[in-house]
Scaffold this motif. Structure first.
Motif, PDB file in Angstrom:
ATOM      1  N   GLU A 233       5.157  -0.570  -8.582  1.00 28.25           N
ATOM      2  CA  GLU A 233       3.964   0.013  -9.178  1.00 28.25           C
ATOM      3  C   GLU A 233       2.988   0.431  -8.095  1.00 28.25           C
ATOM      4  OE1 GLU A 233       1.994  -2.155 -12.175  1.00 28.25           O
ATOM      5  OE2 GLU A 233       3.694  -2.136 -13.570  1.00 28.25           O
ATOM      6  N   ASP A 234       2.250   1.500  -8.365  1.00 32.91           N
ATOM      7  CA  ASP A 234       1.191   1.926  -7.471  1.00 32.91           C
ATOM      8  C   ASP A 234      -0.131   1.312  -7.905  1.00 32.91           C
ATOM      9  OD1 ASP A 234       2.637   3.436  -5.728  1.00 32.91           O
ATOM     10  OD2 ASP A 234       2.183   5.362  -6.651  1.00 32.91           O
ATOM     11  N   GLY A 235      -1.033   1.179  -6.948  1.00 33.37           N
ATOM     12  CA  GLY A 235      -2.379   0.714  -7.229  1.00 33.37           C
ATOM     13  C   GLY A 235      -3.378   1.539  -6.452  1.00 33.37           C
ATOM     14  N   PHE A 236      -4.647   1.275  -6.681  1.00 35.52           N
ATOM     15  CA  PHE A 236      -5.726   1.992  -6.003  1.00 35.52           C
ATOM     16  C   PHE A 236      -6.302   1.086  -4.915  1.00 35.52           C
ATOM     17  CE2 PHE A 236      -5.301   3.826 -10.151  1.00 35.52           C
ATOM     18  CZ  PHE A 236      -5.542   5.178  -9.976  1.00 35.52           C
ATOM     19  N   PHE A 237      -6.269   1.572  -3.670  1.00 42.40           N
ATOM     20  CA  PHE A 237      -6.761   0.790  -2.538  1.00 42.40           C
ATOM     21  C   PHE A 237      -8.010   1.442  -1.930  1.00 42.40           C
ATOM     22  CE2 PHE A 237      -2.340  -0.497  -2.804  1.00 42.40           C
ATOM     23  CZ  PHE A 237      -2.359  -1.837  -2.450  1.00 42.40           C
ATOM     24  N   ALA A 238      -8.922   0.592  -1.445  1.00 46.30           N
ATOM     25  CA  ALA A 238     -10.109   1.065  -0.729  1.00 46.30           C
ATOM     26  C   ALA A 238     -10.568  -0.044   0.211  1.00 46.30           C
ATOM     27  CB  ALA A 238     -11.219   1.433  -1.712  1.00 46.30           C
ATOM     28  N   ARG A 239     -11.465   0.278   1.131  1.00 51.78           N
ATOM     29  CA  ARG A 239     -11.942  -0.742   2.078  1.00 51.78           C
ATOM     30  C   ARG A 239     -12.635  -1.871   1.314  1.00 51.78           C
ATOM     31  NH1 ARG A 239     -17.448   0.403   2.986  1.00 51.78           N
ATOM     32  NH2 ARG A 239     -18.043   2.542   2.408  1.00 51.78           N
ATOM     33  N   GLU A 240     -12.654  -3.031   1.924  1.00 48.72           N
ATOM     34  CA  GLU A 240     -13.112  -4.227   1.219  1.00 48.72           C
ATOM     35  C   GLU A 240     -14.591  -4.196   0.857  1.00 48.72           C
ATOM     36  OE1 GLU A 240     -11.992  -7.392   3.756  1.00 48.72           O
ATOM     37  OE2 GLU A 240     -13.221  -6.740   5.459  1.00 48.72           O
ATOM     38  N   ASP A 241     -15.401  -3.351   1.547  1.00 48.64           N
ATOM     39  CA  ASP A 241     -16.812  -3.234   1.183  1.00 48.64           C
ATOM     40  C   ASP A 241     -17.112  -1.891   0.504  1.00 48.64           C
ATOM     41  OD1 ASP A 241     -16.313  -1.790   3.479  1.00 48.64           O
ATOM     42  OD2 ASP A 241     -18.166  -2.348   4.502  1.00 48.64           O
ATOM     43  N   HIS A 242     -16.091  -1.315  -0.126  1.00 45.08           N
ATOM     44  CA  HIS A 242     -16.255  -0.073  -0.875  1.00 45.08           C
ATOM     45  C   HIS A 242     -17.207  -0.317  -2.045  1.00 45.08           C
ATOM     46  CE1 HIS A 242     -15.147   3.313  -3.510  1.00 45.08           C
ATOM     47  NE2 HIS A 242     -14.658   3.901  -2.425  1.00 45.08           N
TER      48      HIS A 242
ATOM     49  N   SER B 139      -6.893   4.116   8.867  1.00 41.61           N
ATOM     50  CA  SER B 139      -8.135   4.391   9.598  1.00 41.61           C
ATOM     51  C   SER B 139      -9.115   5.172   8.735  1.00 41.61           C
ATOM     52  CB  SER B 139      -7.829   5.173  10.881  1.00 41.61           C
ATOM     53  OG  SER B 139      -7.027   4.416  11.756  1.00 41.61           O
ATOM     54  N   LEU B 140      -8.624   6.155   7.997  1.00 41.46           N
ATOM     55  CA  LEU B 140      -9.495   6.946   7.119  1.00 41.46           C
ATOM     56  C   LEU B 140     -10.094   6.080   6.021  1.00 41.46           C
ATOM     57  CD1 LEU B 140      -7.306  10.170   6.834  1.00 41.46           C
ATOM     58  CD2 LEU B 140      -9.565  10.006   7.915  1.00 41.46           C
ATOM     59  N   LEU B 141      -9.307   5.158   5.493  1.00 37.66           N
ATOM     60  CA  LEU B 141      -9.826   4.237   4.479  1.00 37.66           C
ATOM     61  C   LEU B 141     -10.920   3.345   5.058  1.00 37.66           C
ATOM     62  CD1 LEU B 141      -6.528   3.110   2.701  1.00 37.66           C
ATOM     63  CD2 LEU B 141      -8.385   4.393   1.649  1.00 37.66           C
ATOM     64  N   GLN B 142     -10.700   2.877   6.270  1.00 37.84           N
ATOM     65  CA  GLN B 142     -11.680   1.994   6.907  1.00 37.84           C
ATOM     66  C   GLN B 142     -12.989   2.710   7.229  1.00 37.84           C
ATOM     67  OE1 GLN B 142      -9.208   0.921  10.222  1.00 37.84           O
ATOM     68  NE2 GLN B 142      -8.595  -1.046   9.327  1.00 37.84           N
ATOM     69  N   ASP B 143     -12.896   4.024   7.490  1.00 42.34           N
ATOM     70  CA  ASP B 143     -14.059   4.772   7.973  1.00 42.34           C
ATOM     71  C   ASP B 143     -14.774   5.568   6.895  1.00 42.34           C
ATOM     72  OD1 ASP B 143     -13.369   3.793  10.443  1.00 42.34           O
ATOM     73  OD2 ASP B 143     -12.389   5.642  11.118  1.00 42.34           O
ATOM     74  N   SER B 144     -14.350   5.465   5.641  1.00 47.45           N
ATOM     75  CA  SER B 144     -14.947   6.298   4.593  1.00 47.45           C
ATOM     76  C   SER B 144     -14.953   5.574   3.251  1.00 47.45           C
ATOM     77  CB  SER B 144     -14.155   7.608   4.462  1.00 47.45           C
ATOM     78  OG  SER B 144     -12.887   7.359   3.859  1.00 47.45           O
TER      79      SER B 144
END
Length: 305
Positions: free
Chosen positions: A166-175, A235-240
């Motif tokens: 299954e796919d999920g939605f990921f983002a940085r931990e302080d999103h 890196s893009l996830l971490q920076d945005s």
């Protein structure tokens, strides 16, 4: 390979008919005539003139990608024959998706090498689109990854399903959306990252009308960032404030990079197949079969090869 296609390839790479003719030791008129014949065969313009020479049209770009594959097939065939003639060390060339390398394939390869210490191994990490293209061109002989839903000709490849994911939605931990229950509509205000985009080199393998990802039904948001590298994707996830749709099986790995699953409450149930791809019209050799067996074992599946 056809002479016209060879000349087309060199002209496309040099961007200049005169330089291409000189490199191939043929006359410029001969190259020009063959390019016109090639355009007549396909009924489309392949080049347009520029101040520095010629540039590929959109039609030409598509043909260029396929001709490169043909040239590589020819090179691989010649190299394989030389290796057989010279008794060179056997080589296994494989590729897999980023997720499956970390979870299964890395261990499989270690076990394979322990059993076959005399075999040289080459590994690529790639999307399913690039994996199938490399499989078709002969750059690899086996690919482990996500089943592609929009193949132009499914009979080209043999697919052994191993598991569903299954796919999920990921983002940085302080999103801004972390730590709360959200719906897919809430993601419309945030950029999306795609680490497996469909580009020109994939047309001919996948349908041109295929969505940019196999799982676009999960979100209608446009893609702002795209890359063929999961490393740059992280890196893009971490920076945005961007988010990524990716297999939930990578949750533990991505958490170590400060990337966590979002709590999306209206995500549909999925059964995304993960398995082993090989060419349908080419029998698997003993090395490929042995490696596929190790991979099947790692996934907890009885080998069918």
């Amino acid at each position: 390979m056809d002479r016209k296609l060879k000349q087309f390839l060199v002209v496309a790479e040099t961007g200049n008919v005169s330089l291409a003719a000189e490199a191939m030791n043929v006359s410029q008129p001969t190259v020009s005539v063959n390019l016109r014949r090639l355009e007549e065969e396909h009924g489309v313009p392949l080049f347009s003139r520029s101040s520095r020479g010629v540039v590929l049209t959109e039609f030409g770009k598509v043909l260029f990608e396929h001709v490169k594959v043909m040239a590589r097939l020819n090179d691989h065939a010649a190299a394989e024959l030389r290796a057989m003639k010279n008794g060179s060390r056997p080589t296994l060339k494989v590729a897999c998706g980023f997720t499956w390398w970390e979870l299964y394939v890395r261990r499989s390869l270690k076990e394979f090498s322990a059993l076959h210490p005399d075999v040289a191994v080459h590994v690529d990490i790639s999307s399913s689109y690039d994996g199938l293209r490399d499989l078709l061109s002969g750059d690899i002989s086996i690919f482990v990854g996500t089943k592609v839903l929009h193949l132009n000709d499914p009979t080209t490849f043999r697919f052994q399903s191993l598991i569903t994911a299954e796919d999920g939605f990921f983002a940085r931990e302080d999103h801004p959306l972390q730590g709360q229950k959200i719906r897919q509509a809430d993601l419309a205000h945030f950029p999306r990252i795609d680490v497996a985009p469909v580009v020109n080199r994939h047309f001919g393998i996948v349908e041109k009308s295929a969505p940019m990802t196999d799982h676009d039904h999960l979100s209608n948001a446009p893609t702002q960032y795209s890359s063929n590298s999961m490393t740059s994707g992280i890196s893009l996830l971490q920076d945005s404030d961007a988010y990524l749709i990716y297999p939930t099986a990578t949750d533990t790995y991505l958490s170590g990079h400060g990337i966590r699953l979002l709590q999306v409450t209206d995500q549909p149930q999925q059964n995304i197949e993960i398995g082993i791809y090989t060419l349908a019209d080419k029998a698997m050799g003993p090395l490929q079969s042995a490696f596929a067996e190790r991979v099947s074992d790692a996934f907890g599946v009885r080998s069918k090869v």
